[in-house]
Design a protein around this motif. Structure first.
Motif, PDB file in Angstrom:
ATOM      1  N   MET A   1       0.845  -1.193   0.000  1.00 54.33           N
ATOM      2  CA  MET A   1       0.000   0.000   0.000  1.00 54.33           C
ATOM      3  C   MET A   1       0.877   1.238   0.000  1.00 54.33           C
ATOM      4  SD  MET A   1      -3.322  -0.441   2.410  1.00 54.33           S
ATOM      5  CE  MET A   1      -4.453  -1.705   1.882  1.00 54.33           C
ATOM      6  N   ALA A   2       0.564   2.189  -0.846  1.00 50.54           N
ATOM      7  CA  ALA A   2       1.386   3.382  -0.972  1.00 50.54           C
ATOM      8  C   ALA A   2       0.837   4.504  -0.105  1.00 50.54           C
ATOM      9  CB  ALA A   2       1.432   3.815  -2.433  1.00 50.54           C
ATOM     10  N   PHE A   3       1.685   5.062   0.741  1.00 54.75           N
ATOM     11  CA  PHE A   3       1.306   6.179   1.598  1.00 54.75           C
ATOM     12  C   PHE A   3       2.089   7.439   1.279  1.00 54.75           C
ATOM     13  CE2 PHE A   3      -0.052   2.690   4.373  1.00 54.75           C
ATOM     14  CZ  PHE A   3      -1.312   3.130   4.717  1.00 54.75           C
ATOM     15  N   GLY A   4       3.000   7.379   0.337  1.00 51.78           N
ATOM     16  CA  GLY A   4       3.783   8.565   0.037  1.00 51.78           C
ATOM     17  C   GLY A   4       5.033   8.643   0.886  1.00 51.78           C
ATOM     18  N   ALA A   5       5.369   9.832   1.367  1.00 54.26           N
ATOM     19  CA  ALA A   5       6.619  10.069   2.095  1.00 54.26           C
ATOM     20  C   ALA A   5       6.645   9.298   3.407  1.00 54.26           C
ATOM     21  CB  ALA A   5       6.769  11.562   2.373  1.00 54.26           C
ATOM     22  N   PRO A   6       7.840   8.956   3.898  1.00 54.79           N
ATOM     23  CA  PRO A   6       7.952   8.255   5.181  1.00 54.79           C
ATOM     24  C   PRO A   6       7.286   9.037   6.302  1.00 54.79           C
ATOM     25  CG  PRO A   6      10.048   8.262   4.020  1.00 54.79           C
ATOM     26  CD  PRO A   6       9.144   9.164   3.245  1.00 54.79           C
ATOM     27  N   SER A   7       6.738   8.314   7.246  1.00 58.22           N
ATOM     28  CA  SER A   7       5.987   8.946   8.321  1.00 58.22           C
ATOM     29  C   SER A   7       6.906   9.570   9.361  1.00 58.22           C
ATOM     30  CB  SER A   7       5.096   7.913   9.009  1.00 58.22           C
ATOM     31  OG  SER A   7       4.535   8.450  10.177  1.00 58.22           O
ATOM     32  N   ALA A   8       6.435  10.667   9.934  1.00 59.98           N
ATOM     33  CA  ALA A   8       7.110  11.268  11.079  1.00 59.98           C
ATOM     34  C   ALA A   8       6.110  11.397  12.215  1.00 59.98           C
ATOM     35  CB  ALA A   8       7.677  12.625  10.694  1.00 59.98           C
ATOM     36  N   HIS A   9       5.141  10.474  12.253  1.00 56.73           N
ATOM     37  CA  HIS A   9       4.067  10.589  13.240  1.00 56.73           C
ATOM     38  C   HIS A   9       4.599  10.414  14.660  1.00 56.73           C
ATOM     39  CE1 HIS A   9       0.048  10.455  14.894  1.00 56.73           C
ATOM     40  NE2 HIS A   9       0.395   9.388  15.588  1.00 56.73           N
ATOM     41  N   ARG A  10       4.179  11.339  15.514  1.00 51.65           N
ATOM     42  CA  ARG A  10       4.446  11.210  16.933  1.00 51.65           C
ATOM     43  C   ARG A  10       3.113  11.236  17.658  1.00 51.65           C
ATOM     44  NH1 ARG A  10       8.061  14.849  21.184  1.00 51.65           N
ATOM     45  NH2 ARG A  10       6.840  14.255  23.013  1.00 51.65           N
ATOM     46  N   ALA A  11       2.870  10.216  18.459  1.00 52.57           N
ATOM     47  CA  ALA A  11       1.585  10.119  19.149  1.00 52.57           C
ATOM     48  C   ALA A  11       1.416  11.264  20.137  1.00 52.57           C
ATOM     49  CB  ALA A  11       1.479   8.780  19.870  1.00 52.57           C
ATOM     50  N   ALA A  12       0.173  11.684  20.328  1.00 50.94           N
ATOM     51  CA  ALA A  12      -0.134  12.776  21.252  1.00 50.94           C
ATOM     52  C   ALA A  12       0.287  12.401  22.667  1.00 50.94           C
ATOM     53  CB  ALA A  12      -1.629  13.078  21.215  1.00 50.94           C
ATOM     54  N   ASP A  13       0.983  13.292  23.322  1.00 50.81           N
ATOM     55  CA  ASP A  13       1.468  13.016  24.678  1.00 50.81           C
ATOM     56  C   ASP A  13       0.328  12.834  25.674  1.00 50.81           C
ATOM     57  OD1 ASP A  13       4.112  13.154  23.847  1.00 50.81           O
ATOM     58  OD2 ASP A  13       4.282  15.304  24.281  1.00 50.81           O
ATOM     59  N   ASP A  14      -0.810  13.478  25.413  1.00 50.02           N
ATOM     60  CA  ASP A  14      -1.927  13.412  26.356  1.00 50.02           C
ATOM     61  C   ASP A  14      -2.989  12.412  25.937  1.00 50.02           C
ATOM     62  OD1 ASP A  14      -2.828  14.760  24.135  1.00 50.02           O
ATOM     63  OD2 ASP A  14      -3.885  16.339  25.253  1.00 50.02           O
ATOM     64  N   ARG A  15      -2.619  11.422  25.119  1.00 49.27           N
ATOM     65  CA  ARG A  15      -3.623  10.508  24.558  1.00 49.27           C
ATOM     66  C   ARG A  15      -4.380   9.726  25.626  1.00 49.27           C
ATOM     67  NH1 ARG A  15       1.453   9.021  23.416  1.00 49.27           N
ATOM     68  NH2 ARG A  15       2.239   6.940  23.921  1.00 49.27           N
ATOM     69  N   TYR A  16      -3.733   9.398  26.729  1.00 48.89           N
ATOM     70  CA  TYR A  16      -4.433   8.611  27.751  1.00 48.89           C
ATOM     71  C   TYR A  16      -5.340   9.476  28.621  1.00 48.89           C
ATOM     72  CZ  TYR A  16      -1.553   4.778  26.230  1.00 48.89           C
ATOM     73  OH  TYR A  16      -0.964   3.825  25.449  1.00 48.89           O
ATOM     74  N   GLU A  17      -5.134  10.760  28.560  1.00 47.33           N
ATOM     75  CA  GLU A  17      -6.023  11.670  29.278  1.00 47.33           C
ATOM     76  C   GLU A  17      -7.268  11.986  28.453  1.00 47.33           C
ATOM     77  OE1 GLU A  17      -3.728  15.125  30.211  1.00 47.33           O
ATOM     78  OE2 GLU A  17      -1.986  13.921  30.789  1.00 47.33           O
ATOM     79  N   LYS A  18      -7.168  11.904  27.141  1.00 45.85           N
ATOM     80  CA  LYS A  18      -8.284  12.282  26.275  1.00 45.85           C
ATOM     81  C   LYS A  18      -9.452  11.318  26.411  1.00 45.85           C
ATOM     82  CE  LYS A  18      -5.608  14.775  22.780  1.00 45.85           C
ATOM     83  NZ  LYS A  18      -5.155  14.805  21.373  1.00 45.85           N
TER      84      LYS A  18
END
Length: 344
Positions: A1-18
């Motif tokens: 599957m093509a997604f384009g450029a390599p990912s630079a995703h960083r998960a949200a620091d407050d994800r467990y609070e949301k």
């Protein structure tokens, strides 16, 4: 599957609070988010993979850690697993220990007798294939997707036990089993030293089989959790069809699980009444429906999908409303009649 450029995703620091709402799965030590993300529909090769990726990453950033898959999800079969494997490798691999990944086997994939059913060959071969597609050496939950009455239950359960003992799965689950057969499966698993973690049934205001066949009571008695799917009844418990029309792209136009014939006067009358209850509470019908299934202590998590980040945000707001009162539950029972909108 093509997604384009390599990912630079960083998960949200407050994800467990949301999200902030994680529940113990039965008597186990595993906590699952109150909302889990399902890849049953909208995650095949017929949809833009970039949009799919954005939704999955947004779900994780909101605190959803459980992603539910199956070998036949697509289209075509296995496309959803391959898609998620790409996202896992590119974006979520640093967070693998924070993810609960599940997959299922047993429903038909093709004409071969080895691509369906609950035999050891079918289940364990499918699990190996799923691990390759997902790009991981284990899944957290491996399910028997549906009961196979032509295969001894002992063989099906034995395959789940083998999956766990081999380290290819952390926990065993079942899906779409009647309460009676679930009781037998839970006993066989318990005798093998591998307790049943979760059962995945369909459950909604319009589909009350877990209440009617004793599954809720069995879950409490046997100590397994319920991860319920179709809590919005394929969109019938939203405002999408209240005016009697079927909008473009709606499931009632092209889904094998929802027919245009279900959008009839009886459905609209009942859904409109439920929508009015939700309106008086200041919420949407979808939020009311999700809150309704989550009120049950046996329900560990409700499986939801999404076609946009907005829809995901909207549905998770169901957790923000006050508990349903006894009076409201009585009104919901009056209009939320089992079998409404049912389709073979």
């Amino acid at each position: 599957m093509a997604f384009g450029a390599p990912s630079a995703h960083r998960a949200a620091d407050d994800r467990y609070e949301k999200l902030g709402d994680y529940r113990r799965a039965g008597n186990s030590g595993l906590e699952l988010p109150s909302f889990s993300f399902g890849l049953w529909q909208k995650f095949g090769t017929d949809r833009p993979c970039t949009t799919q990726r954005e939704i999955v990453l947004h779900a994780f950033d909101l605190g959803i850690t459980h992603f539910d898959n199956a070998n036949r999800y697509g289209p075509p079969p296995r496309a959803a697993e391959k898609f998620f494997g790409t996202v896992l490798r590119r974006d979520l691999w640093p967070y693998r220990d924070e993810l609960v990944l599940s997959t299922k086997a047993g429903n038909p994939l093709g004409p071969s007798p080895y691509l369906k059913g609950g035999s050891r060959k079918s289940l364990l071969a499918s699990l190996d294939h799923s691990l390759r597609d997902l790009g991981t050496d284990y899944v957290d939950i491996f399910y028997s997707h549906s009961p196979d009455l032509s295969t001894p239950l002992e063989e099906t359960v034995g395959a789940l036990v083998t999956a766990v003992r081999s380290g290819k799965a952390r926990y065993a689950g079942i899906s779409n089993y009647s309460a009676e057969r679930a009781r037998e499966a839970a006993e066989l698993l318990r005798n093998a030293g591998i307790p049943l973690l979760v059962h995945q049934p369909r459950y909604s205001i319009f589909d009350r089989r877990p209440e009617l066949d004793g599954l809720l009571e069995l879950a409490a008695e046997d100590g397994f959790g319920l991860v319920v799917y179709s809590p919005l009844a394929q969109g019938l418990l939203t405002d999408k069809y209240l005016d009697g029309t079927i909008p473009p792209g709606a499931r009632a136009r092209d889904s094998a699980f929802l027919s245009p014939d279900t959008i009839d006067d009886t459905y609209r009358e009942r859904a409109t009444a439920l929508n009015e209850i939700a309106r008086r509470r200041g919420q949407s019908l979808a939020q009311l429906a999700l809150q309704w299934v989550l009120r049950q202590p046996q329900v560990t998590s409700a499986l939801i999908g999404a076609s946009s980040a907005w829809q995901l945000d909207h549905n998770l707001k169901a957790l923000d409303f006050p508990p349903l009162t006894d009076e409201e539950l009585t009104l919901i029972d009056r209009h939320g009649i089992h079998g409404t909108g049912s389709h073979p």
